[in-house]
Every structure is written in structure tokens, then in C-alpha cells.
Write an enzyme that holds these catalytic residues in place. Structure first.
Site, PDB file in Angstrom:
ATOM      1  CB  SER A  29       4.589 -10.210 -10.471  1.00 14.99           C
ATOM      2  OG  SER A  29       5.231  -9.405  -9.458  1.00 14.99           O
ATOM      3  CG  ASP A  78       2.686  -6.957  -9.583  1.00 12.38           C
ATOM      4  OD1 ASP A  78       1.917  -7.565  -9.680  1.00 12.38           O
ATOM      5  OD2 ASP A  78       3.994  -6.966  -9.644  1.00 12.38           O
TER       6      ASP A  78
END
Length: 338
Positions: A56, A201
Site C-alpha cells: 500500500s 490493496d
């Protein structure tokens, strides 16, 4: 002085949205200290590690540290200080909702909370059209394939194994690894051979990518025992806010939405930290694994609070940690330099 060639140095960077300012600030400090200690003002974070791994916001940082300079392709384009400043400069725009988007998204009920346009613009502006095969060091960035229902790892190792089918633009990797469900829409990206992926993500399974990084290291350096590894793992701030029984036993679906994300993120990161401590401890080199996870102090733990006040609070949390842990940084630098 040079980076110790007898060790495999791994850097891992957690997810956490705008809280990425914390690891960015810590690594800016570390890079500056290493430049002084090595007497090399051109030294970069990428020079100091054999593998950088991120999830991320940590994946975005990984891409930025390894983006090559178009005028000198073998060298990183940005300093760690520049990268830290990018977060302050662009962070508020990444988590901004125009009035029109608030209406269209129903305040996040009918679409993702934030438009991906600013994230795309941020990635393209800083990383251009560079492909992952051109980065200056080995790397690992996590994402999750919704169509295949499996974890996806972007890496130079996979590019070497699968060729163009595993080679993506860095800007697209940054977009995919940070496509946090409900915050940003899933990313549809294309490899160099034009095949596509439908991704979210990597934090859905590896908010702390340290174990993933170690496994990647074993693939890259299979003859190296764990005693020849050094790992620096940097988090995005320790959340210690309690959830009391008096409140949680009355929670329903809506009330659990934010706490469960918070709890899952923290618990997964802490579990991986425990695993790495045990792994290096069992290998007889507990000192070769270092985890940096500063307390958030007055900063808001929400990953999307990119207000100027909260950015300042996150920077203050990083400064406080640095000022109170100089012996730790001395030890890190001593261990890295031969």
C-alpha cells in the site's frame, strides 16, 4: 565506508495511507545519517538494501525509492528527503473529495470514498512510464487479484521468470498496491504483454510485508542462512486506542466497519512482527531484525486524514521517535556499514 556486502539487507514498509509520512520521515533521517557516516552525499536508500518490499503506502514508497533517473538510469531519481516532501505536498490531494464527487458517491456509500484520479496523477507525475524491470534494485510490492482470488507479488524475480507478463509500469503498481477497498476503486492495469489484472490493496493480506520479503529473499539468495540476513521493518505508527466492552458489545454492522479494519490491520502487522522476531531469534541473530513502529502520539490513526494538522502531527510523531532513539539509529548504521 561501504554497505556491508557480507549481509543481505532487507527493508520492509507497512501500509497505512497518509501515515506513510512516518516511514518516509524516518528513512529520510536514516539516509542523511548514512550519507554522513559513509562520507558519500550521493548515497540513497536503494544503495543500502538488497531488497525493498512494501504494501500500500509502503508499496508507493518502494516504487519511489527505486524509480531510476532518466538521465542516469542506474541511479535512483529521488532522495529520501524529496520523497518525504512529496507526501506532504501531494497527500491532501489524494484524500480530497470534491462536492460533486461526494454527491455522486453518496459520501462513499455507493462508490469508493475517493476518486482515483489524484492517485493516478501522483504516480504518473513522479514515476512516469518507467517499467518495473528498469528499477535499480530487487523489490517486492504486494497486491491482491480479485479475478483470480489470489495474492499477487510484483517483483524483479517474477519478471525474470515470466517476462513481459509480469512487467508493469511502476505508476500502475503504485495504483494497484494502494487500491484499498472502500477508499479507492480496484485498479485495472496492463502488463507489458497487454494482459490485464483486476487488483486491490495488498494490505488485505499483508499490511506488514516482512514475511513476504523474507521468502522473496530466500528465493533470490537460496544459499544464504538467516544469520546472514538483516531486516529493517518500518511501520506507519502504533495504534493503541482501546475498544471497551461497554461500547463494542452494542456494536452492529455499521459500527464495526471502521474498528474491524483498524483491528485487523494492527493485529496482522503485530503477528508478522512476532513471527519475524521468532524466526531471527531461532536463527541465533535476534539483533539482525529491527522493527520501527513509532507511537502516533496526537496523530489521528485514520489512514485518510490528510489535513494539514494531522500531517504535522504525523511528522511530529516521527521526529519524537527519531530524537528519542538515536542509539538505535547508530546501531542500524553500524550494522549496515562495513
Amino acid at each position: 565506508m561501504d554497505i556491508n556486502p557480507e549481509k543481505v539487507h532487507l527493508l520492509t514498509l507497512d501500509g497505512g495511507g497518509i501515515r506513510g509520512i512516518i516511514p518516509a520521515s524516518i528513512l529520510a533521517h536514516l539516509e542523511t545519517r548514512l550519507q554522513v557516516a559513509s562520507k558519500n552525499p550521493e548515497l540513497r536508500i536503494a544503495d543500502c538494501f538488497d531488497l525493498i518490499a512494501g504494501t500500500s503506502t509502503g508499496g508507493i514508497l518502494t516504487c519511489l525509492y527505486l524509480t531510476p533517473d532518466e538521465n542516469n538510469p542506474g541511479r535512483p531519481k529521488y532522495t529520501a528527503t524529496q520523497i518525504r516532501d512529496f507526501y506532504r505536498e501531494y497527500g491532501p490531494s489524494l484524500f480530497h473529495k470534491s462536492l460533486g464527487y461526494k454527491i455522486i458517491s453518496g459520501l462513499g456509500l455507493f462508490r469508493s470514498r475517493y476518486s482515483e484520479k489524484a492517485l493516478n496523477s501522483f504516480s504518473r507525475r513522479l514515476m512516469g512510464d518507467t517499467y518495473a524491470s528498469d528499477v535499480v534494485k530487487d523489490f517486492l510490492v504486494t497486491s491482491y487479484d480479485l479475478s483470480m482470488r489470489k495474492a499477487l507479488f510484483f517483483s524483479k524475480y517474477n519478471i525474470g521468470k515470466h517476462g513481459k507478463a509480469a512487467d508493469y509500469k511502476l505508476a500502475d503498481i503504485a495504483r494497484a498496491t494502494s487500491a484499498a477497498p472502500s477508499y479507492f476503486s480496484p485498479a485495472k492495469i496492463f502488463a507489458r504483454d497487454s494482459t490485464s489484472r483486476h487488483l486491490v490493496d495488498g494490505g488485505v493480506f499483508a499490511i506488514n510485508p516482512s514475511m513476504c520479503a523474507y521468502v522473496e529473499g530466500v528465493k533470490l539468495w537460496p544459499d544464504k542462512p538467516i544469520r546472514e540476513y538483516c531486516m529493517l521493518s518500518v511501520g506507519t505508527g502504533k495504534v493503541i486506542r482501546p475498544y471497551d466492552w461497554e461500547n463494542t458489545h452494542k456494536f452492529g454492522f455499521i459500527q464495526w466497519l471502521y474498528p474491524i479494519i483498524d483491528i485487523l490491520s494492527s493485529s496482522v502487522a503485530e503477528t508478522v512482527d512476532f513471527q519475524m522476531q521468532q524466526l531471527f531469534g531461532a536463527g541465533g541473530v535476534p539483533e539482525s531484525y529491527i522493527r520501527i513502529e513509532p507511537p502516533l502520539l496526537s496523530a489521528d490513526p485514520r489512514m485518510d486524514n490528510a489535513s494539514e494538522k494531522n500531517i504535522e502531527a504525523l511528522e511530529e510523531a516521527a521526529r519524537y521517535y527519531i530524537e528519542n532513539n538515536e542509539p538505535l539509529f547508530d546501531r542500524i548504521i553500524e550494522g549496515m556499514l562495513s
